[in-house]
Design an enzyme around this catalytic site. Structure first.
Site, PDB file in Angstrom:
ATOM      1  N   CYS A 107      -7.270  -0.549   1.322  1.00  0.00           N
ATOM      2  CA  CYS A 107      -6.335  -1.086   2.304  1.00  0.00           C
ATOM      3  C   CYS A 107      -7.043  -1.098   3.654  1.00  0.00           C
ATOM      4  O   CYS A 107      -7.604  -0.087   4.080  1.00  0.00           O
ATOM      5  CB  CYS A 107      -5.081  -0.217   2.372  1.00  0.00           C
ATOM      6  SG  CYS A 107      -3.967  -0.670   3.717  1.00  0.00           S
TER       7      CYS A 107
ATOM      8  N   CYS B  93       0.455   3.232   3.577  1.00  0.00           N
ATOM      9  CA  CYS B  93       0.961   2.781   4.878  1.00  0.00           C
ATOM     10  C   CYS B  93       2.002   1.669   4.792  1.00  0.00           C
ATOM     11  O   CYS B  93       2.540   1.262   5.818  1.00  0.00           O
ATOM     12  CB  CYS B  93      -0.199   2.330   5.767  1.00  0.00           C
ATOM     13  SG  CYS B  93      -1.061   0.854   5.178  1.00  0.00           S
TER      14      CYS B  93
ATOM     15  N   ARG C 265     -10.726 -10.852 -10.108  1.00  0.00           N
ATOM     16  CA  ARG C 265      -9.708  -9.965 -10.694  1.00  0.00           C
ATOM     17  C   ARG C 265      -9.674  -8.691  -9.864  1.00  0.00           C
ATOM     18  O   ARG C 265     -10.599  -7.888  -9.914  1.00  0.00           O
ATOM     19  CB  ARG C 265     -10.038  -9.642 -12.146  1.00  0.00           C
ATOM     20  CG  ARG C 265      -9.106  -8.594 -12.756  1.00  0.00           C
ATOM     21  CD  ARG C 265      -9.372  -8.387 -14.249  1.00  0.00           C
ATOM     22  NE  ARG C 265     -10.739  -8.046 -14.555  1.00  0.00           N
ATOM     23  CZ  ARG C 265     -11.206  -6.801 -14.751  1.00  0.00           C
ATOM     24  NH1 ARG C 265     -10.380  -5.768 -14.671  1.00  0.00           N
ATOM     25  NH2 ARG C 265     -12.472  -6.600 -15.040  1.00  0.00           N
TER      26      ARG C 265
ATOM     27  N   CYS D  31      -8.457  -5.346  -9.755  1.00  0.00           N
ATOM     28  CA  CYS D  31      -7.983  -4.360 -10.721  1.00  0.00           C
ATOM     29  C   CYS D  31      -7.506  -3.154  -9.906  1.00  0.00           C
ATOM     30  O   CYS D  31      -8.313  -2.414  -9.344  1.00  0.00           O
ATOM     31  CB  CYS D  31      -9.136  -4.001 -11.653  1.00  0.00           C
ATOM     32  SG  CYS D  31      -8.682  -2.925 -13.002  1.00  0.00           S
TER      33      CYS D  31
ATOM     34  N   CYS E 254      -5.215   1.531   6.318  1.00  0.00           N
ATOM     35  CA  CYS E 254      -5.279   2.994   6.238  1.00  0.00           C
ATOM     36  C   CYS E 254      -6.463   3.511   5.436  1.00  0.00           C
ATOM     37  O   CYS E 254      -6.677   4.721   5.372  1.00  0.00           O
ATOM     38  CB  CYS E 254      -3.970   3.556   5.686  1.00  0.00           C
ATOM     39  SG  CYS E 254      -3.690   3.236   3.935  1.00  0.00           S
TER      40      CYS E 254
ATOM     41  N   HIS F 246      -7.913   3.912  -1.135  1.00  0.00           N
ATOM     42  CA  HIS F 246      -8.579   3.291  -2.282  1.00  0.00           C
ATOM     43  C   HIS F 246      -7.515   2.625  -3.140  1.00  0.00           C
ATOM     44  O   HIS F 246      -6.494   3.234  -3.471  1.00  0.00           O
ATOM     45  CB  HIS F 246      -9.309   4.362  -3.107  1.00  0.00           C
ATOM     46  CG  HIS F 246      -9.821   3.874  -4.413  1.00  0.00           C
ATOM     47  ND1 HIS F 246     -10.973   3.133  -4.527  1.00  0.00           N
ATOM     48  CD2 HIS F 246      -9.333   4.023  -5.657  1.00  0.00           C
ATOM     49  CE1 HIS F 246     -11.174   2.842  -5.812  1.00  0.00           C
ATOM     50  NE2 HIS F 246     -10.186   3.381  -6.519  1.00  0.00           N
TER      51      HIS F 246
ATOM     52  N   HIS G 269     -10.832  -1.904  -7.747  1.00  0.00           N
ATOM     53  CA  HIS G 269     -12.065  -2.683  -7.638  1.00  0.00           C
ATOM     54  C   HIS G 269     -11.762  -4.159  -7.865  1.00  0.00           C
ATOM     55  O   HIS G 269     -10.742  -4.503  -8.450  1.00  0.00           O
ATOM     56  CB  HIS G 269     -13.089  -2.199  -8.667  1.00  0.00           C
ATOM     57  CG  HIS G 269     -13.580  -0.816  -8.393  1.00  0.00           C
ATOM     58  ND1 HIS G 269     -12.915   0.304  -8.821  1.00  0.00           N
ATOM     59  CD2 HIS G 269     -14.662  -0.375  -7.694  1.00  0.00           C
ATOM     60  CE1 HIS G 269     -13.568   1.384  -8.409  1.00  0.00           C
ATOM     61  NE2 HIS G 269     -14.628   0.997  -7.722  1.00  0.00           N
TER      62      HIS G 269
ATOM     63  N   CYS H  80      -6.426  -5.180 -19.338  1.00  0.00           N
ATOM     64  CA  CYS H  80      -7.260  -4.022 -19.030  1.00  0.00           C
ATOM     65  C   CYS H  80      -6.461  -2.736 -18.858  1.00  0.00           C
ATOM     66  O   CYS H  80      -7.040  -1.656 -18.820  1.00  0.00           O
ATOM     67  CB  CYS H  80      -8.096  -4.298 -17.779  1.00  0.00           C
ATOM     68  SG  CYS H  80      -7.126  -4.557 -16.287  1.00  0.00           S
TER      69      CYS H  80
ATOM     70  N   CYS I  75       0.844  -1.189   0.000  1.00  0.00           N
ATOM     71  CA  CYS I  75       0.000   0.000   0.000  1.00  0.00           C
ATOM     72  C   CYS I  75       0.881   1.242   0.000  1.00  0.00           C
ATOM     73  O   CYS I  75       1.806   1.362   0.808  1.00  0.00           O
ATOM     74  CB  CYS I  75      -0.907  -0.011   1.229  1.00  0.00           C
ATOM     75  SG  CYS I  75      -1.882   1.501   1.388  1.00  0.00           S
TER      76      CYS I  75
ATOM     77  N   ASP J  68     -14.378 -11.880 -12.760  1.00  0.00           N
ATOM     78  CA  ASP J  68     -13.994 -12.405 -14.074  1.00  0.00           C
ATOM     79  C   ASP J  68     -12.507 -12.773 -14.144  1.00  0.00           C
ATOM     80  O   ASP J  68     -11.905 -12.741 -15.203  1.00  0.00           O
ATOM     81  CB  ASP J  68     -14.341 -11.396 -15.173  1.00  0.00           C
ATOM     82  CG  ASP J  68     -13.617 -10.058 -15.004  1.00  0.00           C
ATOM     83  OD1 ASP J  68     -12.821  -9.895 -14.045  1.00  0.00           O
ATOM     84  OD2 ASP J  68     -13.848  -9.164 -15.845  1.00  0.00           O
TER      85      ASP J  68
END
Length: 138
Positions: free
Chosen positions: A103, A57, A124, A126, A106, A109, A112, A72, A54, A116
């Site tokens: 995470c 943190c 997955r 992503c 902390c 973001h 997602h 992707c 992350c 699939d």
């Protein structure tokens, strides 16, 4: 308690986040922005000796052995290091229903998770390159 009221073990002020992260990392990790596909430094990074941590943190999140090319444009993994490092949150933004991953230490973001991915999990993850750092093992 709403998701925005949750407290995390690693807590920092907005000023601390801004000072510690570069502008893209800050927008992604703290405001759930998304980097453009194929623009992040880890979308095509396949070094095997290390961990993806992350950016907020330093918590280890993903192992290189779970990384795969999903085509992707973002780093994709079929599993986190373990279930405890990732928080899953329903995301209803942009007229879609998705599962956001953060995470669990902390609240940063990460991206997602989608149903699939390859076996053995079929998932997955992503992940934005701006939300992670690769730490090579010595």
């Amino acid at each position: 308690m709403s998701e925005s009221d949750k407290t995390y073990p690693v807590a920092k002020t907005d000023a601390q986040w801004r000072a510690e992260l570069d502008p893209m990392q800050y927008q992604v990790a703290r405001h759930a922005a998304t980097e453009r596909a194929f623009s992040g430094k880890y979308w095509d990074h396949f070094e095997k000796n290390g961990l993806y941590n992350c950016v907020g943190c330093g918590t280890p999140l993903f192992e290189p052995d779970t990384k795969f090319d999903a085509g992707c444009g973002w780093p994709s993994y079929w599993a986190p290091l373990n279930a405890e490092v990732i928080e899953r949150v329903v995301d209803r933004s942009h007229g879609m229903v998705r599962v956001e991953v953060r995470c669990n230490q902390c609240g940063s973001h990460l991206g997602h998770v989608f149903p699939d991915g390859p076996e053995p999990t079929g998932e997955r993850f992503c992940i934005n390159s701006a939300a992670i750092d690769f730490a090579p093992k010595p």
